[in-house]
Design a protein around this motif. Structure first.
Motif, PDB file in Angstrom:
ATOM      1  N   PRO A 102       7.108   8.072   6.723  1.00  0.00           N
ATOM      2  CA  PRO A 102       7.247   7.691   8.139  1.00  0.00           C
ATOM      3  C   PRO A 102       8.616   7.104   8.453  1.00  0.00           C
ATOM      4  CG  PRO A 102       5.169   6.899   7.266  1.00  0.00           C
ATOM      5  CD  PRO A 102       5.958   7.412   6.099  1.00  0.00           C
ATOM      6  N   PHE A 103       9.220   6.416   7.476  1.00  0.00           N
ATOM      7  CA  PHE A 103      10.520   5.777   7.728  1.00  0.00           C
ATOM      8  C   PHE A 103      11.666   6.763   7.566  1.00  0.00           C
ATOM      9  CE2 PHE A 103       8.526   1.783   8.044  1.00  0.00           C
ATOM     10  CZ  PHE A 103       7.538   1.736   7.082  1.00  0.00           C
ATOM     11  N   ALA A 148       5.618   7.763   0.048  1.00  0.00           N
ATOM     12  CA  ALA A 148       5.080   6.620   0.794  1.00  0.00           C
ATOM     13  C   ALA A 148       5.999   6.226   1.939  1.00  0.00           C
ATOM     14  CB  ALA A 148       4.884   5.442  -0.152  1.00  0.00           C
ATOM     15  N   ARG A 181       0.711  13.577  10.320  1.00  0.00           N
ATOM     16  CA  ARG A 181       0.475  12.378  11.131  1.00  0.00           C
ATOM     17  C   ARG A 181       1.759  11.896  11.784  1.00  0.00           C
ATOM     18  NH1 ARG A 181      -2.955   8.436   7.253  1.00  0.00           N
ATOM     19  NH2 ARG A 181      -4.787   9.721   7.011  1.00  0.00           N
ATOM     20  N   VAL A 182       2.860  11.982  11.036  1.00  0.00           N
ATOM     21  CA  VAL A 182       4.143  11.532  11.590  1.00  0.00           C
ATOM     22  C   VAL A 182       4.516  12.404  12.792  1.00  0.00           C
ATOM     23  CG1 VAL A 182       6.606  11.286  11.111  1.00  0.00           C
ATOM     24  CG2 VAL A 182       4.956  10.573   9.415  1.00  0.00           C
ATOM     25  N   ASN A 188      -7.566   9.624  12.338  1.00  0.00           N
ATOM     26  CA  ASN A 188      -6.365  10.126  11.677  1.00  0.00           C
ATOM     27  C   ASN A 188      -5.111   9.436  12.161  1.00  0.00           C
ATOM     28  OD1 ASN A 188      -7.171  12.091   9.796  1.00  0.00           O
ATOM     29  ND2 ASN A 188      -7.707  13.453  11.461  1.00  0.00           N
ATOM     30  N   MET A 189      -5.209   8.836  13.334  1.00  0.00           N
ATOM     31  CA  MET A 189      -4.039   8.237  13.954  1.00  0.00           C
ATOM     32  C   MET A 189      -3.853   6.768  13.603  1.00  0.00           C
ATOM     33  SD  MET A 189      -2.280  10.256  15.515  1.00  0.00           S
ATOM     34  CE  MET A 189      -1.322   8.957  16.218  1.00  0.00           C
ATOM     35  N   PHE A 196      -0.812   3.484   8.804  1.00  0.00           N
ATOM     36  CA  PHE A 196      -0.782   3.854   7.404  1.00  0.00           C
ATOM     37  C   PHE A 196      -1.152   2.687   6.505  1.00  0.00           C
ATOM     38  CE2 PHE A 196       0.787   7.948   8.015  1.00  0.00           C
ATOM     39  CZ  PHE A 196       1.773   7.930   8.970  1.00  0.00           C
ATOM     40  N   TYR A 197      -0.838   1.470   6.932  1.00  0.00           N
ATOM     41  CA  TYR A 197      -1.021   0.307   6.032  1.00  0.00           C
ATOM     42  C   TYR A 197      -2.064  -0.641   6.604  1.00  0.00           C
ATOM     43  CZ  TYR A 197       3.423   2.263   4.713  1.00  0.00           C
ATOM     44  OH  TYR A 197       4.415   3.142   4.364  1.00  0.00           O
ATOM     45  N   MET A 242       0.125  13.073   5.548  1.00  0.00           N
ATOM     46  CA  MET A 242       1.013  12.057   6.149  1.00  0.00           C
ATOM     47  C   MET A 242       2.068  12.662   7.054  1.00  0.00           C
ATOM     48  SD  MET A 242       1.745   9.199   3.318  1.00  0.00           S
ATOM     49  CE  MET A 242       1.962  10.461   2.115  1.00  0.00           C
ATOM     50  N   LYS A 255       0.819  -1.221   0.000  1.00  0.00           N
ATOM     51  CA  LYS A 255       0.000   0.000   0.000  1.00  0.00           C
ATOM     52  C   LYS A 255       0.853   1.272   0.000  1.00  0.00           C
ATOM     53  CE  LYS A 255      -4.141  -2.084   2.045  1.00  0.00           C
ATOM     54  NZ  LYS A 255      -3.726  -3.450   1.880  1.00  0.00           N
ATOM     55  N   PHE A 256       1.880   1.297  -0.819  1.00  0.00           N
ATOM     56  CA  PHE A 256       2.731   2.477  -1.014  1.00  0.00           C
ATOM     57  C   PHE A 256       2.036   3.414  -1.985  1.00  0.00           C
ATOM     58  CE2 PHE A 256       5.792   0.700   1.456  1.00  0.00           C
ATOM     59  CZ  PHE A 256       7.129   0.919   1.146  1.00  0.00           C
TER      60      PHE A 256
END
Lengths: 398, 136
Positions: free
Chosen positions: A201-202, A198, A356-357, B131-132, B135-136, A353, A50-51
């Motif tokens: 987060p990493f 994508a 969110r991070v 929202n939290m 991601f996958y 995103m 899911k990238f």
């Protein structure tokens, strides 16, 4: 016997004219096999991992289609800038992906994507805390550092500018700039941009933790003031006028972004707002992804330049994150501990995103700390910042 | 020689684009910060004025009831003193075995606006949890 002979002869003729034979007969035909494997890998990343599937899947499938020999779906020779582009020839001789690629080439699709993004964006957190604009600006540091790095690696200035814009973490902006400055690099740049988005987060987390202390990460920010409807309506009009007058090259992206937002906030055009953020966005996403993927044929993708693009793209992302966090630390010091530096990393324009991070990293230190809405301010300002940076690159290098 | 000239040109270009680009991006966004800040302050002033007018209008309408409200106010004042007394007693009880002598300097009503207090509605909390999610 004659019939059987003719039968075998016909079958042999078909096989000799097939794509399989081209892999063997054509010079560098084996590169197409590698590209088909890469396309399948990207499809796997999009579906299983899911990238960024909304764009990576069409891009990957466009890559697969364009590397099928003799399929005639995309003709790179029609888009050779040195020979000059004849749109009449494209319409006459082009395949389906050539026709779709016209929208990328004339700069139509990215602004329409921005229209949909504007319809989905709430600028309230940014309006209530205008200082977030600065964090959005600082995160664009990655664009210019990557530009310098790409030049140092021997890329031409226009190519370096297209590579640098990956640091804006904004797919449509990267495609818009690349289609104007270095269209031959569109495929690898689009793949790099969306893959790194994508991986945010990493990529971001270790940088955020390395540049901040536990005390800084635990800062709880004051609740944002309520923004009135009037402010939300006047904001997009103001920004469009100011940015477009100061930097006309940024007008297509910023203008469409703000139009979408104005449609949303006005509340009087709900029908077309819904269309812009749903049907229109989805259609353009399919066309854009497929046609961008189509540019990744073996001859343009399997080069040393692609490795340079992937490397500098990563550098751009990392430095953009660091730039935002470092300015966040400065704001923390100047505000006597009222600003959490983590929201600076959200200045890259990967909405939502990156915000969110910031929320996740903040909550790792303090589960009761809700940074999401505070981080949305820099996040959406990053969209404006990267559009402005795009305008500057097009103006100076175009 | 050509390569040297090219490197020199590229170095100049790199410095030029980086400096100009950064300065222009920051300048433009700082300008936007100033414009939006001023605009925001004007809107807040207008809203406060409207609020004051509305409050004055309400006070004007309720003038005949002032006498009753005075009695109610007196009752409220007594209640607030009792509230202060109750809070003081609670604090004294907590520290009864401690060598520390607490001193209450002020008591203010807490409406959850300082330091992100936990006054979010269930909808807001649900939105944040949505929202939290992973991601996958």
């Amino acid at each position: 016997m004659e019939v059987i002979k003719n039968l075998f002869s016909t079958i042999w003729g078909i096989l000799c004219n097939s794509g399989f034979a081209t892999f063997i007969i054509k010079q560098d035909g084996w590169k197409n096999i590698i590209m088909l494997a890469v396309a399948c890998f990207l499809i796997y990343l999009a579906i299983v991992k899911k990238f960024e599937p909304l764009l990576l899947l069409p891009i990957a499938f466009g890559m697969l289609l364009t590397n099928l020999p003799l399929a005639g779906i995309y003709h790179p020779e029609l888009w050779d800038m040195q020979k000059g582009i004849s749109y009449g020839e494209v319409l006459h001789k082009g395949g389906v992906l050539d026709i779709l690629y016209i929208g990328v080439k004339i700069g139509l699709f990215p602004p329409l994507i921005f229209l949909g993004i504007g319809c989905m964006t709430d600028f309230g957190p940014l309006i209530s805390n205008p200082k977030s604009f600065l964090l959005g600006a600082a995160a664009q540091l990655g664009i210019f550092i990557a530009f310098v790095g790409a030049l140092a690696l021997g890329m031409a200035p226009q190519e370096a500018g297209s590579i640098g814009i990956i640091g804006g973490a904004d797919g449509p902006t990267a495609i818009f700039v690349t289609s104007k400055l270095a269209p031959h690099l569109l495929g690898p740049i689009a793949v790099a941009a969306y893959s790194y988005m994508a991986l945010i987060p990493f990529i971001q987390k270790p940088i955020m933790k390395a540049l901040t202390t536990k005390k800084e990460r635990m800062v709880r920010m004051e609740q944002l003031r309520t923004v009135s409807k009037t402010e939300k309506i006047i904001f997009p009009i103001l920004v469009t006028i100011i940015v477009s007058l100061l930097l006309p090259d940024a007008a297509p992206l910023v203008g469409m972004l703000m139009l979408g937002n104005l449609m949303r906030e006005s509340g009087v055009v709900e029908r077309i707002t819904k269309t812009a953020q749903n049907e229109l966005m989805n259609i353009i996403t399919i066309f854009l992804g497929l046609s961008v993927g189509a540019t990744t044929n073996a001859q343009t993708f399997l080069k040393l330049d692609t490795l340079k693009i992937l490397l500098m793209g990563l550098v751009a992302f990392a430095i953009g994150t660091a730039g935002g966090v470092l300015l966040g630390k400065l704001m923390y010091l100047l505000s006597h501990g009222k600003v959490n530096p983590l929201i600076g990393s959200a200045g890259v324009s990967a909405v939502p995103m990156a915000a969110r991070v910031s929320q996740i990293v903040g909550q790792e230190e303090d589960p009761g700390n809700f940074l999401l809405m505070h981080a949305m301010g820099p996040n959406v300002s990053g969209v404006i910042g990267s559009a402005v940076a795009a305008g500057i690159l097009i103006n100076m290098l175009g | 020689m050509n390569i040297t000239l090219l490197n020199l040109f590229n170095s100049e270009l790199a410095v030029n684009v980086t400096l100009c680009g950064f300065v222009i991006v920051f300048s433009m966004l700082i300008f936007l910060v100033l414009v939006i800040s001023v605009f925001g302050k004007i809107m807040v002033l207008i809203q406060n004025k409207k609020l004051k007018k509305a409050t004055n209008a309400d006070m004007g309408n309720n003038m005949p009831l002032k006498a009753k409200e005075n009695n109610a106010d007196t009752a409220n004042e007594i209640t607030e003193e009792e509230t202060v007394a109750a809070i003081s007693a609670a604090v004294a009880y907590i520290y009864k075995d401690s060598s520390v002598t607490p001193k209450i300097k002020s008591i203010r009503p807490f409406n959850g606006n300082k330091n992100g207090g936990n006054t979010r509605s269930a909808w807001a909390k649900a939105g944040i949890e949505n929202n939290m999610r992973s991601f996958y």
